[in-house]
Scaffold this motif. Structure first.
Motif, PDB file in Angstrom:
ATOM      1  N   ILE A 173       0.829  -1.210   0.000  1.00  0.00           N
ATOM      2  CA  ILE A 173       0.000   0.000   0.000  1.00  0.00           C
ATOM      3  C   ILE A 173       0.860   1.255   0.000  1.00  0.00           C
ATOM      4  O   ILE A 173       0.628   2.179  -0.785  1.00  0.00           O
ATOM      5  N   THR A 174       1.907   1.301   0.832  1.00  0.00           N
ATOM      6  CA  THR A 174       2.757   2.503   0.826  1.00  0.00           C
ATOM      7  C   THR A 174       3.442   2.680  -0.524  1.00  0.00           C
ATOM      8  O   THR A 174       3.581   3.791  -1.006  1.00  0.00           O
ATOM      9  N   SER A 175       3.852   1.576  -1.136  1.00  0.00           N
ATOM     10  CA  SER A 175       4.534   1.752  -2.420  1.00  0.00           C
ATOM     11  C   SER A 175       3.546   2.228  -3.479  1.00  0.00           C
ATOM     12  O   SER A 175       3.884   3.076  -4.308  1.00  0.00           O
ATOM     13  N   LEU A 176       2.298   1.734  -3.429  1.00  0.00           N
ATOM     14  CA  LEU A 176       1.292   2.230  -4.377  1.00  0.00           C
ATOM     15  C   LEU A 176       1.087   3.730  -4.181  1.00  0.00           C
ATOM     16  O   LEU A 176       1.043   4.496  -5.147  1.00  0.00           O
ATOM     17  N   PHE A 177       0.973   4.127  -2.940  1.00  0.00           N
ATOM     18  CA  PHE A 177       0.810   5.542  -2.608  1.00  0.00           C
ATOM     19  C   PHE A 177       1.991   6.351  -3.126  1.00  0.00           C
ATOM     20  O   PHE A 177       1.842   7.390  -3.762  1.00  0.00           O
TER      21      PHE A 177
ATOM     22  N   LEU B  45       3.959  -7.270 -19.420  1.00  0.00           N
ATOM     23  CA  LEU B  45       4.153  -8.712 -19.228  1.00  0.00           C
ATOM     24  C   LEU B  45       5.619  -9.127 -19.273  1.00  0.00           C
ATOM     25  O   LEU B  45       6.076  -9.955 -18.484  1.00  0.00           O
ATOM     26  N   GLY B  46       6.371  -8.523 -20.203  1.00  0.00           N
ATOM     27  CA  GLY B  46       7.792  -8.853 -20.287  1.00  0.00           C
ATOM     28  C   GLY B  46       8.509  -8.477 -19.002  1.00  0.00           C
ATOM     29  O   GLY B  46       9.316  -9.241 -18.477  1.00  0.00           O
ATOM     30  N   GLY B  47       8.159  -7.295 -18.485  1.00  0.00           N
ATOM     31  CA  GLY B  47       8.777  -6.828 -17.247  1.00  0.00           C
ATOM     32  C   GLY B  47       8.469  -7.755 -16.082  1.00  0.00           C
ATOM     33  O   GLY B  47       9.336  -8.057 -15.265  1.00  0.00           O
ATOM     34  N   LEU B  48       7.202  -8.227 -16.040  1.00  0.00           N
ATOM     35  CA  LEU B  48       6.824  -9.140 -14.967  1.00  0.00           C
ATOM     36  C   LEU B  48       7.620 -10.434 -15.039  1.00  0.00           C
ATOM     37  O   LEU B  48       8.053 -10.981 -14.033  1.00  0.00           O
ATOM     38  N   THR B  49       7.819 -10.919 -16.277  1.00  0.00           N
ATOM     39  CA  THR B  49       8.631 -12.124 -16.446  1.00  0.00           C
ATOM     40  C   THR B  49      10.018 -11.899 -15.863  1.00  0.00           C
ATOM     41  O   THR B  49      10.570 -12.756 -15.175  1.00  0.00           O
ATOM     42  N   LEU B  50      10.548 -10.688 -16.128  1.00  0.00           N
ATOM     43  CA  LEU B  50      11.868 -10.346 -15.600  1.00  0.00           C
ATOM     44  C   LEU B  50      11.858 -10.317 -14.072  1.00  0.00           C
ATOM     45  O   LEU B  50      12.796 -10.813 -13.432  1.00  0.00           O
ATOM     46  N   LEU B  51      10.771  -9.801 -13.498  1.00  0.00           N
ATOM     47  CA  LEU B  51      10.659  -9.780 -12.034  1.00  0.00           C
ATOM     48  C   LEU B  51      10.735 -11.208 -11.485  1.00  0.00           C
ATOM     49  O   LEU B  51      11.501 -11.502 -10.559  1.00  0.00           O
ATOM     50  N   PHE B  52       9.935 -12.106 -12.088  1.00  0.00           N
ATOM     51  CA  PHE B  52       9.923 -13.479 -11.579  1.00  0.00           C
ATOM     52  C   PHE B  52      11.267 -14.164 -11.818  1.00  0.00           C
ATOM     53  O   PHE B  52      11.712 -14.958 -11.000  1.00  0.00           O
ATOM     54  N   LEU B 248       8.193   3.935 -13.715  1.00  0.00           N
ATOM     55  CA  LEU B 248       7.481   4.047 -12.443  1.00  0.00           C
ATOM     56  C   LEU B 248       6.246   3.148 -12.430  1.00  0.00           C
ATOM     57  O   LEU B 248       5.969   2.456 -11.459  1.00  0.00           O
ATOM     58  N   LYS B 249       5.514   3.165 -13.554  1.00  0.00           N
ATOM     59  CA  LYS B 249       4.311   2.339 -13.642  1.00  0.00           C
ATOM     60  C   LYS B 249       4.682   0.857 -13.576  1.00  0.00           C
ATOM     61  O   LYS B 249       3.995   0.051 -12.950  1.00  0.00           O
ATOM     62  N   ASP B 250       5.773   0.535 -14.246  1.00  0.00           N
ATOM     63  CA  ASP B 250       6.257  -0.841 -14.255  1.00  0.00           C
ATOM     64  C   ASP B 250       6.596  -1.290 -12.833  1.00  0.00           C
ATOM     65  O   ASP B 250       6.170  -2.341 -12.369  1.00  0.00           O
ATOM     66  N   LEU B 251       7.330  -0.423 -12.125  1.00  0.00           N
ATOM     67  CA  LEU B 251       7.711  -0.757 -10.753  1.00  0.00           C
ATOM     68  C   LEU B 251       6.489  -0.863  -9.850  1.00  0.00           C
ATOM     69  O   LEU B 251       6.444  -1.681  -8.940  1.00  0.00           O
ATOM     70  N   ARG B 252       5.483  -0.055 -10.147  1.00  0.00           N
ATOM     71  CA  ARG B 252       4.259  -0.108  -9.360  1.00  0.00           C
ATOM     72  C   ARG B 252       3.601  -1.490  -9.514  1.00  0.00           C
ATOM     73  O   ARG B 252       3.209  -2.121  -8.543  1.00  0.00           O
ATOM     74  N   VAL B 253       3.545  -1.954 -10.760  1.00  0.00           N
ATOM     75  CA  VAL B 253       2.990  -3.293 -11.002  1.00  0.00           C
ATOM     76  C   VAL B 253       3.851  -4.340 -10.290  1.00  0.00           C
ATOM     77  O   VAL B 253       3.334  -5.247  -9.633  1.00  0.00           O
ATOM     78  N   TRP B 254       5.160  -4.172 -10.399  1.00  0.00           N
ATOM     79  CA  TRP B 254       6.067  -5.132  -9.751  1.00  0.00           C
ATOM     80  C   TRP B 254       5.800  -5.224  -8.258  1.00  0.00           C
ATOM     81  O   TRP B 254       5.762  -6.309  -7.698  1.00  0.00           O
ATOM     82  N   SER B 255       5.656  -4.073  -7.620  1.00  0.00           N
ATOM     83  CA  SER B 255       5.537  -4.108  -6.162  1.00  0.00           C
ATOM     84  C   SER B 255       4.260  -4.826  -5.750  1.00  0.00           C
ATOM     85  O   SER B 255       4.265  -5.618  -4.812  1.00  0.00           O
ATOM     86  N   VAL B 256       3.162  -4.577  -6.492  1.00  0.00           N
ATOM     87  CA  VAL B 256       1.909  -5.256  -6.147  1.00  0.00           C
ATOM     88  C   VAL B 256       2.035  -6.753  -6.404  1.00  0.00           C
ATOM     89  O   VAL B 256       1.685  -7.590  -5.552  1.00  0.00           O
ATOM     90  N   VAL B 257       2.554  -7.102  -7.574  1.00  0.00           N
ATOM     91  CA  VAL B 257       2.647  -8.518  -7.927  1.00  0.00           C
ATOM     92  C   VAL B 257       3.604  -9.246  -6.992  1.00  0.00           C
ATOM     93  O   VAL B 257       3.333 -10.366  -6.545  1.00  0.00           O
ATOM     94  N   PHE B 258       4.721  -8.589  -6.645  1.00  0.00           N
ATOM     95  CA  PHE B 258       5.666  -9.238  -5.738  1.00  0.00           C
ATOM     96  C   PHE B 258       5.014  -9.523  -4.395  1.00  0.00           C
ATOM     97  O   PHE B 258       5.142 -10.622  -3.840  1.00  0.00           O
ATOM     98  N   CYS B 259       4.277  -8.529  -3.876  1.00  0.00           N
ATOM     99  CA  CYS B 259       3.630  -8.729  -2.577  1.00  0.00           C
ATOM    100  C   CYS B 259       2.612  -9.859  -2.661  1.00  0.00           C
ATOM    101  O   CYS B 259       2.521 -10.689  -1.747  1.00  0.00           O
ATOM    102  N   ALA B 260       1.844  -9.902  -3.748  1.00  0.00           N
ATOM    103  CA  ALA B 260       0.857 -10.979  -3.906  1.00  0.00           C
ATOM    104  C   ALA B 260       1.558 -12.334  -3.954  1.00  0.00           C
ATOM    105  O   ALA B 260       1.153 -13.294  -3.284  1.00  0.00           O
TER     106      ALA B 260
ATOM    107  N   LEU C  19       7.847   5.771  -0.817  1.00  0.00           N
ATOM    108  CA  LEU C  19       8.652   4.703  -1.429  1.00  0.00           C
ATOM    109  C   LEU C  19       9.839   4.341  -0.553  1.00  0.00           C
ATOM    110  O   LEU C  19      10.210   3.172  -0.432  1.00  0.00           O
ATOM    111  N   LEU C  20      10.398   5.381   0.076  1.00  0.00           N
ATOM    112  CA  LEU C  20      11.530   5.137   0.976  1.00  0.00           C
ATOM    113  C   LEU C  20      11.078   4.258   2.140  1.00  0.00           C
ATOM    114  O   LEU C  20      11.733   3.271   2.493  1.00  0.00           O
TER     115      LEU C  20
END
Lengths: 190, 369, 217
Positions: A173-177, B45-52, B248-260, C19-20
């Motif tokens: 959530i913080t990273s999304l924010f 999708l390519g970026g996600l593959t790279l994450l995994f 930034l958008k790519d990293l945003r997707v990464w962070s959600v997918v990684f947490c899931a 983010l930090l």
């Protein structure tokens, strides 16, 4: 004559029970498999996956003198409460014998669905949060905490590891924010 | 004259595919943009593959600290990791989940790339390296399946390797023995044994990852050189900057997918989907338990192998490979609409057989027996 | 586009700060996990003992396989079972000269042994030991039924080739060969077997009957 026939019947009965004690109880396996629609083998209760007969570790032909002795003790556990360390059974198999006694195990073959209730909720040998009886019904292994109905394990682990899950959710959530605001920032400086 | 022309053509071909003059910070980062349209999600999708893949590398290295690649110890060392090492179950489950998710993303990435006709000139080499990466990933999946040395892994490997031998029946004379020879070279022995485990271990942790990294480097490099393909017939004209917006958008997707993925691996053991008799250590002298199957991502070829004649599958498989490699030339003049339809059919087949393969098998075999 | 420098800065600070924070939380979580992973196992004394037992039994298993292999390389005859231990309905597993699983049955017709390979001719799975009512054994992998007398798979099964039979010799208590069977030929009886005292006889497989020696694949 009458006496002789009585003795004969008694002998037959004895032979039957003893041979039944010696053999496995495949009714339980069949029931678990049918109920859960999962593949189940003898390793749920026995020391070896192919059951008690054979010459592999945990099977009849490999027992040494000490193990033979334990087997004899275990076979006498007709009533519940005997801590029998049967070498051809695993921890779960031995627990069933301890909890129910062989007599009861023998009787329940006709309706293995009673086993879950008979074992009670509290026994959970692998500590995965799903009771042994339930694992028997689900066709998963009561001694392996990686084996269980996936959804049930998910709920259990969620409760058990909720701190970790909460931390991860917080991170998400913080990273999304953070990304939201950085994206706004980047669109403004353009 | 003809000869020099040929060499010239070669050079032109390469220089168009690898436009070295574009190697600059400006072209590759500052000016790169990502088109914005209704298929834009596919660019993630390519970026996600790279994450995994990164998760695979990290968890894989960690698993190496404890894993022992011998037939007597492999299974118990895996058991040791999952049961007794702190966080070991998480690392192992993350490795298993992430491998499946990586292949899922990879397949979706390939399908969308195909449907968007992103393989056309000058991006043929990007596409071809992508196909090689897919094959390498399958090789990693296949070799990794054997390493825990459990019933399901060893028996599935046996079945998989044995199918190479079946080709022999369609070859004439001395050649008929060739597939058996090839199988034994892969196995390192006449049976799946210690030699096989050692080989698969080397393939899984050294050979395939090194090849993968090298080819992936080229794949990513050429994507940066050529920029994103437009991907639709009527470009909207809108686009966003690669840096920083898309990153930034790519990293945003990464962070959600990684947490899931992390929560999934934390809470659902990957093994819980397999029946427990298959998780027991492999017993060379015992019977094969029923229900041996490869991982789900091989179902698309496994169930047809079960149900159809072998020669047909071998033929189709080679045809599919050839089509994949030659796609940039075969589908040069095909419209995006047609490509989309082809992809749709392929996706329905792939996911259909993956999800309903067993039911289909039961249905057909049930009629037989 | 209108830009309010204050707003812009607010977005930057919020974004960067969040983010930090999440980065710190993530890296410290992962670091903690990593440290616990690298610091090795946490086993109680009982767990360690049980685990070592498991490991030892797996090594024993490997050792016994190696022993089997050595025995097959060095001996002319290998003991399979006593005649009296064979059953007509359930096979006894053994390992043939090529280290492949095989099954031994007692023939329901003449009481002599039937030794048949248990390596499925389809994809190499190990065939099950239980005989069904049509005296067939089942390969569980792709459902091929094999008749143990002929070795043939049932019509329409995935396996096409029959399971090969394995030659045997029967020796009496004095290690004298009383009967033998080449995989491709009829049974040779040297001395009539006493079917009432089957525990006097033992069944062996012989190197001279191994598929390499008889030129089979």
């Amino acid at each position: 004559m009458k006496k002789a026939s009585c003795a004969f019947i008694l002998f037959l009965l004895l032979a039957m029970t003893s041979s039944n004690n010696a053999n496995a109880f495949p009714e339980y396996q069949a029931w678990s498999q049918k109920h859960s629609k999962r593949t189940v083998n003898c390793a749920m209760c026995h020391a070896h996956g192919d059951g008690p007969e054979g010459s592999k570790p945990g099977q009849m032909d490999t027992l040494d003198a000490d193990a033979q002795k334990r087997l004899e003790v275990a076979r006498g556990a007709e009533k519940p409460g005997v801590h029998a360390d049967n070498p051809i059974l695993n921890e779960f198999g031995n627990y069933i014998v301890f909890k129910l006694g062989l007599e009861q195990v023998y009787k329940m073959r006709d309706d293995p669905s009673q086993l879950k209730q008979a074992l009670g909720e509290e026994s959970d040998h692998d500590g995965d949060g799903i009771s042994d009886g339930e694992e028997f019904e689900d066709g998963t292994h009561p001694l392996n905490n990686q084996s269980g109905a996936p959804w049930k394990l998910f709920i259990q682990n969620l409760q058990k590891k909720w701190v970790m899950v909460a931390i991860i959710l917080f991170i998400a959530i913080t990273s999304l924010f953070g990304f939201k605001h950085l994206l706004r920032y980047s669109s403004k400086v353009d | 004259m003809v000869k020099s022309n040929f060499f010239k053509q070669c050079l032109e071909f390469v220089s168009e595919r690898i436009p070295v003059e574009k190697i600059s910070y400006e072209a590759m980062v500052q000016k790169k943009s990502v088109p914005h349209h209704k298929m834009s999600w596919a660019y993630y999708l390519g970026g996600l593959t790279l994450l995994f893949l990164s998760i695979q590398f990290i968890t894989g290295i960690l698993l190496l600290f404890y894993y022992q690649a011998t037939v007597s110890d492999a299974h118990s060392s895996v058991e040791h990791i999952t049961q007794y090492v702190g966080g070991g179950d998480l690392i192992r489950n993350l490795h298993a989940w992430s491998s499946s998710l990586m292949i899922l993303c990879l397949i979706l990435h390939m399908m969308t790339t195909f449907a968007m006709k992103a393989f056309q000139r000058p991006r043929e080499l990007t596409w071809i390296t992508g196909v090689v990466l897919l094959l390498l990933t399958f090789a990693l999946g296949f070799s990794g399946y054997l390493l825990p040395w459990h019933q399901i892994g060893v028996n599935a490997t046996k079945v998989g390797l044995q199918s190479i031998e079946l080709i022999g029946a369609y070859l004439p004379g001395e050649l008929a023995l060739l597939p058996t020879k090839i199988k034994e070279i892969i196995q390192g022995d006449s049976m799946v044994e210690q030699a096989t485990l050692s080989r698969f271990f080397a393939l899984h942790v050294v050979v395939c990852p090194i090849l993968l990294l090298g080819i992936l480097g080229f794949h990513l490099f050429s994507i940066q050189l050529h920029g994103m393909s437009e991907g639709v017939d009527h470009p909207t004209g809108k686009s966003e900057k690669f840096f920083p917006t898309f990153i930034l958008k790519d990293l945003r997707v990464w962070s959600v997918v990684f947490c899931a993925a992390f929560i999934t691996a934390l809470c659902i053991p990957f093994d819980s989907f397999s029946p427990f008799p298959l998780l027991a250590p492999y017993d060379a002298l015992g019977s094969t338990p029923p229900g041996i199957k490869p991982e789900w991502y091989f179902f698309f070829i496994y169930y047809p192998l079960e149900l159809l004649p072998f020669w047909l599958i071998a033929l189709l498989q080679n045809l599919l490979l050839a089509i994949l490699f030659l796609a940039p030339w075969i589908f040069k003049n095909t419209s995006r609409k047609a490509l989309f339809l082809i992809t749709l059919v392929a996706a329905i087949y792939f996911f259909g057989i993956t999800i309903f393969g067993q039911d289909l098998y039961n249905l057909i075999m049930g009629v037989h027996s | 586009m209108e830009t309010d420098p204050l707003q812009t800065r607010k977005h930057f600070i919020l974004g960067f700060g969040a983010l930090l924070l999440s980065g710190l939380a993530l890296s410290s979580t992962l670091f903690a996990k990593l440290v616990s992973y690298l610091s090795g196992d946490r086993m109680s004394q009982i767990d360690r003992t049980l685990f070592l037992k498991t490991k030892l039994s797996r090594m024993d298993q490997t050792a016994s396989e190696r022993k089997l292999e050595l025995e097959r390389k060095s001996s002319e005859y290998i003991f399979i079972a006593k005649m009296s231990d064979l059953l007509a309905t359930k096979g006894k597993y053994f390992i043939d000269y090529e280290m492949r699983p095989a099954l031994a049955f007692q023939s329901s017709e003449d009481g002599l042994p039937i030794l048949i390979s248990a390596k499925c001719t389809h994809l190499g799975c190990t065939v099950g030991a239980d005989l069904d009512e049509n005296s067939r054994i089942l390969c569980p992998c792709h459902v091929s039924y094999f008749d143990i007398k002929s070795g043939m798979p049932h019509a329409g099964s995935p396996a096409k080739a029959p399971l090969p039979h394995i030659g045997w010799v029967i020796m009496d208590k004095q290690s004298k060969i009383v009967a033998s069977k080449h995989p491709k030929r009829e049974v040779e009886i040297v001395e009539k077997l006493d079917m009432d005292s089957l525990d006097h006889y033992s069944i062996y497989i012989a190197k001279k009957f191994a598929s390499k020696a008889t030129g089979e694949a």
